[in-house]
Design a protein around this motif. Sequence first.
Motif, PDB file in Angstrom:
ATOM      1  N   GLN A 324       0.710  -1.046   0.054  1.00 43.56           N
ATOM      2  CA  GLN A 324      -0.077   0.228  -0.056  1.00 43.56           C
ATOM      3  C   GLN A 324       0.821   1.295   0.062  1.00 43.56           C
ATOM      4  N   SER A 325       2.118   1.134   0.325  1.00 42.76           N
ATOM      5  CA  SER A 325       2.936   2.393   0.373  1.00 42.76           C
ATOM      6  C   SER A 325       3.574   2.681  -1.060  1.00 42.76           C
ATOM      7  N   ALA A 326       3.312   1.723  -2.001  1.00 46.34           N
ATOM      8  CA  ALA A 326       3.858   1.897  -3.674  1.00 46.34           C
ATOM      9  C   ALA A 326       2.775   3.068  -4.279  1.00 46.34           C
ATOM     10  N   PRO A 327       3.396   3.630  -5.086  1.00 45.56           N
ATOM     11  CA  PRO A 327       2.550   4.771  -5.793  1.00 45.56           C
ATOM     12  C   PRO A 327       1.347   4.183  -6.412  1.00 45.56           C
ATOM     13  N   ALA A 328       0.322   5.085  -6.482  1.00 42.35           N
ATOM     14  CA  ALA A 328      -0.906   4.537  -6.955  1.00 42.35           C
ATOM     15  C   ALA A 328      -0.663   4.424  -8.597  1.00 42.35           C
ATOM     16  N   PHE A 329      -1.467   3.493  -9.219  1.00 42.07           N
ATOM     17  CA  PHE A 329      -1.370   3.269 -10.328  1.00 42.07           C
ATOM     18  C   PHE A 329      -1.864   4.407 -11.274  1.00 42.07           C
ATOM     19  N   GLY A 330      -0.902   4.794 -12.551  1.00 40.27           N
ATOM     20  CA  GLY A 330      -1.149   5.743 -13.159  1.00 40.27           C
ATOM     21  C   GLY A 330      -1.374   5.643 -14.750  1.00 40.27           C
ATOM     22  N   CYS A 331      -1.250   6.786 -15.285  1.00 42.05           N
ATOM     23  CA  CYS A 331      -1.401   6.674 -16.748  1.00 42.05           C
ATOM     24  C   CYS A 331      -0.020   5.906 -17.272  1.00 42.05           C
ATOM     25  N   LYS A 332      -0.173   5.400 -18.569  1.00 41.85           N
ATOM     26  CA  LYS A 332       0.761   4.473 -19.131  1.00 41.85           C
ATOM     27  C   LYS A 332       1.544   5.563 -20.004  1.00 41.85           C
ATOM     28  N   HIS A 333       2.819   5.534 -19.620  1.00 39.86           N
ATOM     29  CA  HIS A 333       3.862   6.722 -20.561  1.00 39.86           C
ATOM     30  C   HIS A 333       4.150   5.980 -21.923  1.00 39.86           C
ATOM     31  N   SER A 334       4.512   6.946 -22.872  1.00 39.64           N
ATOM     32  CA  SER A 334       4.757   6.565 -23.975  1.00 39.64           C
ATOM     33  C   SER A 334       6.522   6.044 -24.078  1.00 39.64           C
ATOM     34  N   VAL A 335       6.500   4.997 -25.123  1.00 38.98           N
ATOM     35  CA  VAL A 335       7.509   4.191 -25.331  1.00 38.98           C
ATOM     36  C   VAL A 335       8.703   5.068 -26.551  1.00 38.98           C
ATOM     37  N   PRO A 336      10.029   4.846 -26.039  1.00 40.92           N
ATOM     38  CA  PRO A 336      10.825   5.511 -26.916  1.00 40.92           C
ATOM     39  C   PRO A 336      10.785   5.161 -28.382  1.00 40.92           C
ATOM     40  N   SER A 337      10.846   5.720 -29.379  1.00 38.88           N
ATOM     41  CA  SER A 337      10.493   5.699 -30.921  1.00 38.88           C
ATOM     42  C   SER A 337      11.934   4.582 -31.189  1.00 38.88           C
ATOM     43  N   GLU A 338      13.049   4.719 -30.386  1.00 37.19           N
ATOM     44  CA  GLU A 338      14.060   3.807 -31.184  1.00 37.19           C
ATOM     45  C   GLU A 338      13.912   2.416 -30.507  1.00 37.19           C
ATOM     46  N   VAL A 339      12.872   2.445 -29.771  1.00 36.23           N
ATOM     47  CA  VAL A 339      12.393   0.753 -29.378  1.00 36.23           C
ATOM     48  C   VAL A 339      12.042  -0.077 -30.718  1.00 36.23           C
ATOM     49  N   ASP A 340      11.569   0.559 -31.723  1.00 33.63           N
ATOM     50  CA  ASP A 340      11.130  -0.098 -33.042  1.00 33.63           C
ATOM     51  C   ASP A 340      12.035  -0.132 -33.899  1.00 33.63           C
ATOM     52  N   LYS A 341      13.085   0.291 -33.624  1.00 36.68           N
ATOM     53  CA  LYS A 341      14.305   0.252 -34.789  1.00 36.68           C
ATOM     54  C   LYS A 341      14.779  -1.278 -35.089  1.00 36.68           C
ATOM     55  N   TRP A 342      14.963  -1.577 -36.330  1.00 37.73           N
ATOM     56  CA  TRP A 342      15.448  -2.806 -36.546  1.00 37.73           C
ATOM     57  C   TRP A 342      16.782  -3.019 -36.665  1.00 37.73           C
ATOM     58  N   HIS A 343      17.564  -4.032 -35.987  1.00 41.78           N
ATOM     59  CA  HIS A 343      19.086  -4.188 -36.210  1.00 41.78           C
ATOM     60  C   HIS A 343      19.416  -5.091 -37.170  1.00 41.78           C
ATOM     61  N   PHE A 344      20.561  -4.850 -37.732  1.00 44.77           N
ATOM     62  CA  PHE A 344      21.057  -6.023 -38.623  1.00 44.77           C
ATOM     63  C   PHE A 344      22.532  -6.265 -38.010  1.00 44.77           C
TER      64      PHE A 344
END
Length: 345
Positions: A324-344
């Motif tokens: 119960q001492s943990a932060p309350a549930f909140g809105c989802k934050h965005s994911v950095p755009s580089e997460v979708d990068k494709w690596h070869f």
Amino acid sequence: MRLPLLFRPCSHVFQAFFGHFPVFRHKLLSRAAALPHLSTLRKTMHYQIEERGSPNTTEYRIYFKNSDGNYISPFHDIPLIAEKEQGNDMPAKKAKRNNSEVLFNMVVEVPRWSNAKMEIATEEPLNPIKQDVKKGKLRYVANIFPHKGYIWNYGAIPQTWEDPNHVDSETKCCGDNDPIDVCDIGMQVCTPGQVIQVKVLGILAMIDEGEMDWKVIAINAEDPDAEILNDIDDVRKSRPGHLEATVDWFRKYKVPDGKPENQFGFNAQFQDKDFAVEIIKSTHEHWRALVRDQTKCGGIERKNVSCCDSPFICNDKEATDLIQSAPAFGCKHSVPSEVDKWHFV
């Protein structure tokens, strides 16, 4: 011989596990959703998960509750072996299956096709799932062509521990101080915190920066292919390229972060089901010593609510106050755009 209280109320299952192997199987229950004002609550099998903090932030946590609504540790309080539902402490009924096998519980940390490196927080009380952080930033695995994120549902088998004080006889490497990892190759895309029952098929001996990091290959017992996949050779025959892709993924997934390729024991060859079960049994014994304070803990938080031989057991009020001492549930934050990068690579 009477088994220690640590293993009750499911002592007959552990007796079977360390002797012969009868059939145990849970029927998966669909997850229900509810939204208390301070958190989200979802039901998964016998367990509920409660989210705290905002998703995609360093504060985000997924806590676990049992069917009575009491907080538990997914690491220490979810049983290793899955039992069929039962009541009044009666022995579990055999599932309607032709082959004798033991099914193991799997705590899903990362769903297939996703990138966030979610994991059981072994060093936090009651061991919630959180996203790993490195140098203050949330960790995401790279998309290495032709893969997108994780290529299986990825998670851990509870009540196991790869002991950093133990040297593996084959690879001469010590454990990585985590529960043993498992890859579910079933077709269902799971959710973080989902608890499923899996059929073990084999194991891969990955060596991660000099540490032993076993990867169990398993399939969701409710998957349509579970009946025909009984060992690692069945995967090789029915899913050409799948095992090779798994080795390739584990070998290269850290390379985009500037790390060297991972190495493997046994010349990167998968070991069979029997070998995998022996490794699980060994890591379960290491876990038993851990929660009984019979070995060095390696920084592991051992607080639990059900391991009766453990000096780290806590009551429901202590567990509730902690969460119960943990932060309350909140809105989802965005994911950095580089997460979708494709690596070869």
